[in-house]
Design an enzyme around this catalytic site. Structure first.
Site, PDB file in Angstrom:
ATOM      1  N   ASP A  49       0.784  -1.233  -0.081  1.00 30.03           N
ATOM      2  CA  ASP A  49       0.030  -0.103  -0.099  1.00 30.03           C
ATOM      3  C   ASP A  49       1.105   1.214   0.060  1.00 30.03           C
ATOM      4  OD1 ASP A  49      -2.051   1.852   0.185  1.00 30.03           O
ATOM      5  OD2 ASP A  49      -2.731   0.847   2.058  1.00 30.03           O
ATOM      6  N   ASP A  74      -3.144   2.509  -5.964  1.00 34.72           N
ATOM      7  CA  ASP A  74      -1.936   2.669  -4.664  1.00 34.72           C
ATOM      8  C   ASP A  74      -1.894   1.341  -3.770  1.00 34.72           C
ATOM      9  OD1 ASP A  74      -4.467   2.945  -3.493  1.00 34.72           O
ATOM     10  OD2 ASP A  74      -3.694   4.579  -2.249  1.00 34.72           O
ATOM     11  N   GLU A  75      -2.557   0.365  -4.442  1.00 34.07           N
ATOM     12  CA  GLU A  75      -2.517  -1.119  -3.405  1.00 34.07           C
ATOM     13  C   GLU A  75      -2.710  -2.390  -4.230  1.00 34.07           C
ATOM     14  OE1 GLU A  75      -5.466  -2.102  -0.528  1.00 34.07           O
ATOM     15  OE2 GLU A  75      -6.615  -0.240  -1.198  1.00 34.07           O
TER      16      GLU A  75
END
Length: 407
Positions: free
Chosen positions: A17, A112-113
């Site tokens: 993350d 983003d993860e």
């Protein structure tokens, strides 16, 4: 928990993350914003909401989805930026490509993860914890961003782990400790326990995941049905959900950016050999082969060129990949010379596409597979014999590019 885990025979799942992603990209690309409270989403007095806030802004109570006007009241010194989703997308692609260098099993959840299943490739990189540390270091050094990682035997514990020590966190949940890891955490951390479910459970006196794990299954299932059984399993650290890439791997590739642009073709070819070895190892680890080999070349000032060649048969062999990529490299540099151009090389990369599943077959397949499995992480030691009549050619090639004699 942060100790290294043996992980022998266990699944190895990472949840990665990027911390305060949009705001971090802004601070990376605009050094004057570093250390300042950055709020992404629009101008301070617009009617929109906050898309992201840097940790400096979060210290003032600013959170995602908060009205911009409220954020301005909480953080009068905040730097408000509208955001650039094209740049965020490019940064996300670069991070996902970094993840894919370690396993083809990457499941992006958002920009983003992502979840990574490194069970089949961990031994190539020193184990899952070493992969996590390496990804954190590479994300910072190569991309200028900060990554938090959770390492566990399942997605549930990996995800919770990555959230616990932000920013720049690394939490390792060792095999067999999943239930103990979850026990002291609040019910709100558990997947499937929303506000209404939590209200019921707290009405029974249950406050932590450990409390739920010890509850009477008959009572929980009578109240919540099949969902009750699911949350009980998760509370006990059981989660068999698999990492599923959004699409099958289309290509496997590595690339390298030189510290300084180089005109030395030998240096470029040596680097290309190492990249080809890495691609071959990843293909074999994932039981994949590919037919199309692509060379990527970036030369000064910032021109990117690609050349590719499709083979008659799919391959996972390092030396085959290298020889084709080297020929493409020489063709590209020769074309520049003939055109009167000097082309200092900034980046070189090689990828294999048109991938199909299944290990490469040849004479004495079983013995060959056993040798490869025993030596997958031995760089420049063995290339794997797909056809015995090429053995002498391989040995000659390796003598040129290794300071160790071929075995």
């Amino acid at each position: 928990m942060t100790g290294a885990a043996p992980w022998s025979g266990e699944r190895a799942i990472l949840h990665c993350d990027l911390d305060a992603f949009y705001a971090s990209v802004e601070q990376r690309d605009h050094p004057e914003l570093r250390g300042r409270p950055v709020i992404v989403g629009g101008h301070a007095h617009e009617r929109g909401v906050v898309s992201a806030a840097s940790y400096e802004a979060r210290a003032f109570g600013v959170r995602s989805a908060m009205p911009l006007r409220t954020a301005a009241q909480l953080c009068p010194e905040g730097v408000f930026v509208p955001g650039d989703h094209e740049r965020y997308g490019e940064a996300s692609e670069a991070v996902m490509a970094l993840f894919a260098e370690h396993t083809p099993l990457v499941q992006p959840i958002s920009l983003d993860e992502a979840f990574l299943d490194v069970t089949g490739t961990a031994h190539l990189f020193g184990g899952p914890v070493a992969i996590a540390r390496g990804l954190k270091e590479a994300t910072r050094a190569r991309l200028g961003l900060v990554l938090s990682v959770g390492v566990a035997t399942n997605k549930l514990c990996a995800k919770i782990g990555s959230d616990l020590r932000k920013p720049d966190g690394l939490v390792v949940v060792e095999p067999g400790t999943e239930r103990h890891f979850l026990a002291p955490l609040p019910l709100s951390r558990l997947w499937g326990v929303g506000p209404k479910t939590r209200e019921v459970l707290e009405g029974w006196g249950l406050r932590t995941i450990g409390d739920l794990a010890g509850a009477d299954p008959a009572l929980v299932e009578a109240r919540f049905g099949q969902h009750g059984g699911s949350i009980l399993e998760r509370a006990r650290g059981i989660d068999d959900d698999t990492v599923v890439p959004h699409e099958a791997a289309k290509s496997v590739g590595h690339e390298h950016t030189f510290d300084r642009d180089t005109l030395d073709p030998d240096q470029v070819e040596r680097t290309l050999l190492g990249l080809a070895e890495g691609v071959g190892r990843r293909l074999r680890a994932a039981s994949l082969r590919g037919r199309t080999i692509t060379l990527k070349l970036r030369v000064a000032p910032f021109e990117t060129r690609t050349r590719q060649r499709t083979l008659a048969e799919a391959t996972d062999d390092d030396l085959t990949i290298y020889r084709v990529a080297r020929a493409l490299l020489r063709e590209a540099l020769r074309a520049d010379r003939e055109a009167g151009r000097v082309s200092p090389v900034r980046l070189v990369g090689v990828s294999v596409s048109g991938v199909v599943e299944g290990a490469q077959l040849g004479l004495f397949d079983s013995a060959r597979a056993a040798r490869l499995n025993a030596a997958l992480d031995a760089v420049r030691e063995r290339f794997g014999d797909t056809a015995l009549d090429r053995a002498s050619a391989r040995a000659a090639e390796r003598r040129r590019f290794s300071d160790r004699p071929p075995r």
